[in-house]
Design a protein around this motif. Structure first.
Motif, PDB file in Angstrom:
ATOM      1  N   ALA A  21       0.840  -1.266   0.110  1.00 30.62           N
ATOM      2  CA  ALA A  21       0.000   0.049   0.074  1.00 30.62           C
ATOM      3  C   ALA A  21       0.833   1.032  -0.066  1.00 30.62           C
ATOM      4  CB  ALA A  21      -1.000   0.032   1.236  1.00 30.62           C
ATOM      5  N   GLY A  22       0.664   2.099  -0.801  1.00 34.50           N
ATOM      6  CA  GLY A  22       1.465   3.135  -1.144  1.00 34.50           C
ATOM      7  C   GLY A  22       0.958   4.536  -0.436  1.00 34.50           C
ATOM      8  N   ASN A  23      -0.505   4.451   0.071  1.00 33.44           N
ATOM      9  CA  ASN A  23      -0.608   5.569   0.954  1.00 33.44           C
ATOM     10  C   ASN A  23      -1.857   5.108   1.810  1.00 33.44           C
ATOM     11  OD1 ASN A  23      -3.226   5.650  -0.810  1.00 33.44           O
ATOM     12  ND2 ASN A  23      -2.083   6.695  -2.269  1.00 33.44           N
ATOM     13  N   GLU A  24      -2.365   6.051   2.790  1.00 34.27           N
ATOM     14  CA  GLU A  24      -3.409   5.581   3.567  1.00 34.27           C
ATOM     15  C   GLU A  24      -4.892   4.943   2.975  1.00 34.27           C
ATOM     16  OE1 GLU A  24      -3.879   8.059   7.379  1.00 34.27           O
ATOM     17  OE2 GLU A  24      -2.561   9.501   6.110  1.00 34.27           O
ATOM     18  N   GLN A  25      -5.110   5.771   1.762  1.00 31.27           N
ATOM     19  CA  GLN A  25      -6.106   5.429   1.165  1.00 31.27           C
ATOM     20  C   GLN A  25      -5.968   3.840   0.521  1.00 31.27           C
ATOM     21  OE1 GLN A  25      -4.646   8.390   0.649  1.00 31.27           O
ATOM     22  NE2 GLN A  25      -6.329   9.410   1.666  1.00 31.27           N
ATOM     23  N   GLU A  26      -4.877   3.516   0.149  1.00 36.56           N
ATOM     24  CA  GLU A  26      -4.820   2.131  -0.510  1.00 36.56           C
ATOM     25  C   GLU A  26      -4.800   1.232   0.840  1.00 36.56           C
ATOM     26  OE1 GLU A  26      -2.012   3.395  -3.987  1.00 36.56           O
ATOM     27  OE2 GLU A  26      -1.448   1.970  -2.811  1.00 36.56           O
ATOM     28  N   LEU A  27      -4.191   1.715   2.116  1.00 36.95           N
ATOM     29  CA  LEU A  27      -4.010   0.613   3.028  1.00 36.95           C
ATOM     30  C   LEU A  27      -5.343   0.436   3.940  1.00 36.95           C
ATOM     31  CD1 LEU A  27      -1.976  -0.576   4.796  1.00 36.95           C
ATOM     32  CD2 LEU A  27      -1.769   1.187   6.204  1.00 36.95           C
ATOM     33  N   GLY A  75      -0.826  -0.828  11.917  1.00 34.90           N
ATOM     34  CA  GLY A  75      -0.491   0.331  12.633  1.00 34.90           C
ATOM     35  C   GLY A  75       0.766   1.074  12.210  1.00 34.90           C
ATOM     36  N   GLU A  76       1.915   0.254  12.267  1.00 29.26           N
ATOM     37  CA  GLU A  76       3.284   0.701  11.742  1.00 29.26           C
ATOM     38  C   GLU A  76       3.019   1.275  10.406  1.00 29.26           C
ATOM     39  OE1 GLU A  76       5.974  -2.522  14.060  1.00 29.26           O
ATOM     40  OE2 GLU A  76       6.091  -2.257  11.953  1.00 29.26           O
ATOM     41  N   ARG A  77       2.350   0.718   9.550  1.00 25.79           N
ATOM     42  CA  ARG A  77       2.201   0.974   8.171  1.00 25.79           C
ATOM     43  C   ARG A  77       1.504   2.548   8.081  1.00 25.79           C
ATOM     44  NH1 ARG A  77       5.409   1.728   3.968  1.00 25.79           N
ATOM     45  NH2 ARG A  77       4.220   1.532   2.039  1.00 25.79           N
ATOM     46  N   PHE A  78       0.384   2.448   8.841  1.00 26.39           N
ATOM     47  CA  PHE A  78      -0.471   3.700   8.553  1.00 26.39           C
ATOM     48  C   PHE A  78       0.298   5.024   9.384  1.00 26.39           C
ATOM     49  CE2 PHE A  78      -4.804   1.531   8.348  1.00 26.39           C
ATOM     50  CZ  PHE A  78      -5.369   2.310   7.527  1.00 26.39           C
ATOM     51  N   GLU A  79       1.019   4.383  10.106  1.00 23.67           N
ATOM     52  CA  GLU A  79       1.785   5.614  10.996  1.00 23.67           C
ATOM     53  C   GLU A  79       2.901   6.170   9.788  1.00 23.67           C
ATOM     54  OE1 GLU A  79       2.306   8.402  13.443  1.00 23.67           O
ATOM     55  OE2 GLU A  79       0.854   6.644  13.912  1.00 23.67           O
ATOM     56  N   ALA A  80       3.576   5.242   9.105  1.00 24.15           N
ATOM     57  CA  ALA A  80       4.499   5.585   8.308  1.00 24.15           C
ATOM     58  C   ALA A  80       3.968   6.488   7.331  1.00 24.15           C
ATOM     59  CB  ALA A  80       5.295   4.234   7.804  1.00 24.15           C
ATOM     60  N   LEU A  81       2.800   6.061   6.675  1.00 22.31           N
ATOM     61  CA  LEU A  81       2.312   6.489   5.601  1.00 22.31           C
ATOM     62  C   LEU A  81       1.860   8.233   5.908  1.00 22.31           C
ATOM     63  CD1 LEU A  81       0.370   3.634   3.892  1.00 22.31           C
ATOM     64  CD2 LEU A  81       2.314   4.786   2.783  1.00 22.31           C
ATOM     65  N   ARG A  82       1.305   8.102   6.907  1.00 25.18           N
ATOM     66  CA  ARG A  82       0.712   9.432   7.511  1.00 25.18           C
ATOM     67  C   ARG A  82       1.941  10.584   7.532  1.00 25.18           C
ATOM     68  NH1 ARG A  82      -2.057   7.870  12.206  1.00 25.18           N
ATOM     69  NH2 ARG A  82      -3.633   6.847  10.878  1.00 25.18           N
ATOM     70  N   ALA A  83       3.065   9.769   8.100  1.00 25.93           N
ATOM     71  CA  ALA A  83       4.344  10.782   8.281  1.00 25.93           C
ATOM     72  C   ALA A  83       4.710  11.118   6.663  1.00 25.93           C
ATOM     73  CB  ALA A  83       5.147   9.974   8.882  1.00 25.93           C
ATOM     74  N   ALA A  84       4.613  10.304   5.899  1.00 22.58           N
ATOM     75  CA  ALA A  84       5.181  10.641   4.493  1.00 22.58           C
ATOM     76  C   ALA A  84       4.488  11.646   3.842  1.00 22.58           C
ATOM     77  CB  ALA A  84       5.272   9.517   3.779  1.00 22.58           C
ATOM     78  N   ALA A  85       3.181  11.182   3.924  1.00 24.51           N
ATOM     79  CA  ALA A  85       1.971  12.449   3.599  1.00 24.51           C
ATOM     80  C   ALA A  85       2.404  13.547   3.974  1.00 24.51           C
ATOM     81  CB  ALA A  85       0.648  11.929   3.775  1.00 24.51           C
ATOM     82  N   LEU A  86       2.553  13.725   5.291  1.00 23.36           N
ATOM     83  CA  LEU A  86       2.685  15.043   5.893  1.00 23.36           C
ATOM     84  C   LEU A  86       4.075  15.755   5.401  1.00 23.36           C
ATOM     85  CD1 LEU A  86       1.904  17.234   8.005  1.00 23.36           C
ATOM     86  CD2 LEU A  86       3.479  16.081   9.736  1.00 23.36           C
TER      87      LEU A  86
END
Ligand code: DAH
Length: 343
Positions: A21-27, A75-86
């Motif tokens: 998953a490349g972003n939160e929407q995909e996850l 959880g980890e992936r959501f966190e990472a993707l959120r940080a990347a988006a920011l």
């Protein structure tokens, strides 16, 4: 032993999908598919009842372990993707403080506005208050109360715009004199700038709409010499310290005596030039001592009070000051002309 394989397969697929998953929407759909209430794990756990008593705790433990692992990774992936988006967003929004700024373009005053406020400043410094009157005016204020007879040529529809027989577009700011005197006890010191209208064709120096500034001073013991003194101060403030004034006899219905005031030419100092047409003098305004009939009509006793009045054309003064040869340039809204008055 189908269940163990199923659980392992789910674990493998889920961890793959989470990674992919490349972003939160995909996850989010991955989370729903594997760990949601209607997800794959829940479906398997529902079949636990079919297992034997020995198998059940073993598979239960494995299922819990798989669920915990999937949830942790999610959880980890959501966190990472959120940080990347920011991070991405902050990068996109960075402000380059070294970029040249966009200069704001503030407006500037029209030369007629400047002229009116310069004249106002002179008279306000001598205690005059600025007042205004209506542009659509009763003929009474524009003519009758100004001692202007019923057959005066200025009343002709060829000169005056009529709204009805009794209502006109004011032809002069002198109407404000009457409104002021009727509403106020002397002493009175007012100036009244504003638009006036005349049934004139547009040419180099005439326009059916133009501006005047009226002045009025009423008090006890006001004399012609006061008029001269005030207007000399005005002329020197607007046209320069060296300016001399002269008064020529004239006629206005609402003043007696009446005069026109000239100023010495501020371009040549009085020697004669193109601006003053070789005269050395330039006509600036009409003035006079307020006629006793006007005072009386306004409820002011000419036995007790006297005063002077004057009226000047704003366009005329601005044209002289700025050496403008066409009155219409004031109204054309052509920035090539107007921007010369910026600053
Ligand atoms: N109202 C006159 C005009 O439009 C100008 C004028 C002359 C005004 C004499 C005055 C005055 O107040 O006293 O031509």
């Amino acid at each position: 032993m189908g269940m163990r394989e199923d659980l392992e397969r789910i674990r493998e697929e889920a961890l793959e999908a989470i990674k992919a998953a490349g972003n939160e929407q995909e996850l989010e759909p991955v989370r729903i598919r594997y760990s949601g209430k209607k997800g794959a794990l829940t479906a398997i756990l529902k079949t636990m009842g079919k297992l034997s008593a020995e198998e059940r705790p073993v598979m239960g433990q494995l299922a819990n372990e798989v669920r915990a692992q999937i949830e942790e990774k999610l959880g980890e992936r959501f966190e990472a993707l959120r940080a990347a988006a920011l991070e991405e967003k902050l990068k996109a929004e960075t402000l380059d403080v070294t970029m040249p700024g966009k200069a704001p373009k503030p407006g500037f005053r029209h030369p007629l506005t400047t002229t009116i406020s310069d004249v106002r400043r002179v008279f306000e410094s001598m205690g005059f208050q600025t007042v205004e009157g209506p542009e659509v005016e009763l003929a009474y204020y524009n003519f009758d109360a100004l001692n202007t007879s019923a057959d005066h040529p200025a009343r002709d529809p060829q000169d005056t715009f009529y709204i009805t027989d009794d209502v006109v577009l004011r032809t002069q700011t002198s109407s404000v004199q009457v409104r002021t005197m009727q509403g106020k006890e002397p002493p009175i010191r007012v100036i009244a700038p504003g638009r006036v209208y005349r049934n004139d064709d547009l040419d180099a120096t005439h326009s059916p709409l133009f501006h005047q500034i009226e002045g009025l001073l009423i008090d006890k013991g006001v004399r012609m010499s006061d008029l001269k003194g005030y207007l000399e101060v005005f002329a020197q403030s607007i046209f320069g310290e060296e300016t001399r004034v002269r008064f020529r006899p004239h006629h206005f219905p609402f003043t007696e005596p009446s005069a026109e005031m000239d100023v010495s030419c501020f371009a040549c100092g009085g020697k004669g030039c193109r601006l003053c047409k070789g005269e050395g003098w330039i006509e600036i305004l009409g003035c006079g001592m307020v006629h006793p009939n006007v005072l009386r009509d306004c409820g002011i006793s000419p036995e007790v009070y006297s005063g002077f009045a004057f009226g000047m054309g704003v366009e005329r003064i601005a044209m002289l000051r700025y050496k403008i040869d066409e009155i219409r340039k004031f109204y054309d809204n052509d920035l090539r002309f107007l921007s010369q008055f910026n600053g």
